[in-house]
Structures are given as C-alpha cells and as structure tokens.
Enzyme design. Structure first.
Site, mmCIF file in Angstrom:
data_model
loop_
_atom_site.group_PDB
_atom_site.id
_atom_site.type_symbol
_atom_site.label_atom_id
_atom_site.label_comp_id
_atom_site.label_asym_id
_atom_site.label_seq_id
_atom_site.Cartn_x
_atom_site.Cartn_y
_atom_site.Cartn_z
ATOM 1 N N GLN A 205 57.742 36.940 19.702
ATOM 2 C CA GLN A 205 56.429 36.230 20.095
ATOM 3 C C GLN A 205 55.418 37.136 19.395
ATOM 4 O OE1 GLN A 205 56.703 33.169 22.466
ATOM 5 N NE2 GLN A 205 58.331 33.745 21.303
ATOM 6 N N GLY A 246 52.339 29.235 30.027
ATOM 7 C CA GLY A 246 53.430 29.367 28.986
ATOM 8 C C GLY A 246 52.535 29.677 27.602
ATOM 9 N N HIS A 247 53.445 30.132 26.626
ATOM 10 C CA HIS A 247 52.925 30.588 25.113
ATOM 11 C C HIS A 247 52.465 29.360 24.672
ATOM 12 C CE1 HIS A 247 57.349 29.956 23.609
ATOM 13 N NE2 HIS A 247 56.637 28.702 24.108
ATOM 14 N N ASN A 248 51.531 29.317 23.733
ATOM 15 C CA ASN A 248 50.702 28.492 22.884
ATOM 16 C C ASN A 248 49.960 27.388 23.628
ATOM 17 O OD1 ASN A 248 52.040 29.659 20.981
ATOM 18 N ND2 ASN A 248 53.724 28.207 20.551
#
Length: 342
Positions: A205, A246-248
């Site tokens: 990541q 979560g990511h993004n």
C-alpha cells in the site's frame, strides 16, 4: 498522486533492467529486457520509468493508452500492449506487480525517535509522556499529542489538533483542528491481496491518508492509507468510535458516521452524507451528496444524492418499508389461517 509514492513515507530503491526485474518476480520478458525501470504505478498514471500491470481484460483500453515503460500482462494480452513498452508476461500479473513494488519502494521505518524540539512548530505544542516521534514529522502550533501515541516518520499534523492517547499515525497529512480520540489508527496498510500459485500475496500500500481541517475520528477507529492514491476525509466530517474506512476512499465534507460503520475500499461519498450505526458499504461504490444510510443497512449499489436507504441489501426507504409491511401481512395471514384450521 502523479509523482509516485510520497518520498516522506517511502524510500526509492535502485533501478533495475526489465530483465532483472522479471527474474526477481517470476515473469518472462517478451520484449525490451534492457530498459531501466525504477517504480510501479497504475496503467492510467504510469510514466516512462514505471511498471504497470493488466489485472482484468476490461482494462484493455487503458493498457493500450498507457505510457508505462514496462507492463506486466498475461500471454493473451501481449499484442494489446503499446508498441514502445517493454513487456513481462505473467499468469499472475497483479501478484507479479506486487512483488515488483517491493523491489522499488520501501516504507520509511521508525528506526529512531526525533527530538520534540525538531518536530514542534513552537513551545505551545504539548507532548504527553511516552510519545514517539518519527524523523521528519511536524506538529503545528497549539496541538496536543496524548500519552504513548506514535507519530510516524514524515507525518504532518496541523495547528490546534487534539490527538488522544495510544493513537498511531503514519503515512498521513493532517489539517488544522483535527481530533483523534484514544486508540485511533490512521494510515495502516489497506487490505489488498493478489492471487498467486502459492496463495494470496499482499499488495503493498503506497498511498497516504489526508485528513482535512476540522475532522474528528472516534476511539479505536481505523482509516487505511491508499493502495496508490490517497484516502481522503473531507473538512469537518465527524467519525464515531469503532468505524472502519478502507483504502482509497474519498469521503466528502460535513459527513457523519455513527459507530461500527464500515466503508469498503475505493468508495466515494458526497458532502453531507450520514451513516447510521453499523451501516456497511461495499467496495467501489458512490454514495451521493446528502444521502442517508440507515443503521444496520448493507449497501451493495450506488445511492443517488439525497436519498435515504435502509435494509439488507439496502434499497430506498419507501420501498424497504412497503416490502416490510407486505411481509408482515403475509406472515400474519398465514398465522391466522393456521389458527382457523385448528
């Protein structure tokens, strides 16, 4: 991000030839093995020195348009790669790309602590006992950092922030007047794994977390950094305890999220959206401006602006209520029919 992983958080490792890289990641060079590459990037933003990959045939047009110096593709997609790009063939392109990222990017580690005087903007910054400060971190005037909190290398914290005890912050840029309550985790790696012949492979990541001015994050909530782009929380958004983002994800301004809300990766939320307790949102969805998600709802499709959705799977509130009434009548009718037969 455009320029690749932020140098405050990720070291750039030496360049490799495409041939050397293919050998290290278990791929086979189709063409251009002598080219030098030095970073990874998505197809859409990759440049001449970058390595990108094709993970799904629905992105074939993006493969044809990419400016990446090297692409990792399955054998069936070699002809679709740009004529000027080097090509590595792999039956597990995403996993190979994940391995490639480890060859070029390494997270800056907290090998030793910085002195408070090197981190604080001035004497109004308060560090409670046990705070750990990474090299290159910066904390703005009037901010207070709680006991046993860890501020990672390169992290930037604005003015008049209140950071609680036992908070960890890494790979993050934080605005002014931000509140992070005890145990919040900001900037941990997002959940990403690629399939491979040897089992799932962690996808590094390489993004950041950006918390804009006035954001509040409750106790023991988690906000993951982006996989490559940034996770962004907009101005004045208020997040309760035990929330997962979560990511993004890109969350708008003035949003509210009650406890136990879970937002999967790559979700976009418009300004002023509200989430009741234990609401859940599937990945890659869009929640419109001013939308409301009822407590316990499970969202599996986009929600238009201004609408209120409820239930699992979530649907517009009026539809949900009509269906609930109909089901109740059906159940009541069957129960009454059974009694009459008795």
């Amino acid at each position: 991000m455009g320029q690749g992983p932020d140098a405050r958080f990720f070291e750039r490792l030496p360049a490799l030839t495409v041939g050397e890289l293919a050998e290290r990641i278990g791929g086979e060079v189709s063409r251009g093995g002598d080219r030098k590459v030095s970073a990874v990037a998505p197809l859409a933003t990759a440049g001449e020195g970058d390595v990108a990959f094709l993970g799904d045939r629905k992105f074939l047009s993006a493969l044809g348009d990419t400016r990446a110096g090297c692409v990792i593709v399955p054998a069936s997609a070699v002809e679709a790669a740009p004529a000027g790009a080097s090509v590595i063939v792999s039956g597990e392109a995403q996993a190979a790309w994940a391995r490639a990222s480890l060859q070029f990017h390494r997270a800056v580690s907290l090998t030793h602590s910085a002195a408070p005087g090197d981190v604080a903007e001035d004497a109004t910054v308060v560090f409670e006992p046990g705070v750990v400060l990474g090299v290159g971190a910066r904390v703005g005037r009037g901010s207070r950092i709680g006991a046993n909190t860890v501020i990672g290398p390169g992290v930037q914290i604005g003015r008049d922030c209140l950071i609680g005890s036992n908070v960890s912050i890494g790979f993050a840029l934080i605005g002014d007047r931000v509140r992070l309550l005890a145990g919040a985790r900001i900037g941990e790696a997002g959940f990403g794994a690629a399939r491979s012949s040897t089992g799932p492979v962690d996808v590094p990541q390489l993004g950041r977390v950006i918390l804009q001015d006035g954001v509040s994050v409750g106790a023991n909530s988690c906000i993951d950094r982006g996989a490559y782009d940034d996770t962004v929380i907009g101005e004045n958004t208020k997040i309760d305890n035990l929330v997962m983002i979560g990511h993004n994800c890109v969350i708008g301004r003035n949003c509210l999220m009650a406890a136990n809300t879970g937002i999967s990766g790559s979700v976009t939320v418009g300004d002023g959206a509200i989430f009741g307790g234990k609401a859940g949102v599937g990945d890659h969805l869009n929640i419109g401006e001013g939308a409301r998600v009822a407590a316990g709802a499970g969202v599996l499709q986009d929600i238009p602006p201004g609408e209120t959705w409820s239930g699992y799977p979530a649907k517009p509130l009026r539809q949900f209520l009509r269906e609930a009434v109909w089901l109740a009548k059906q159940a009541s009718g069957k129960a009454n029919a059974g009694k009459s037969r008795e």
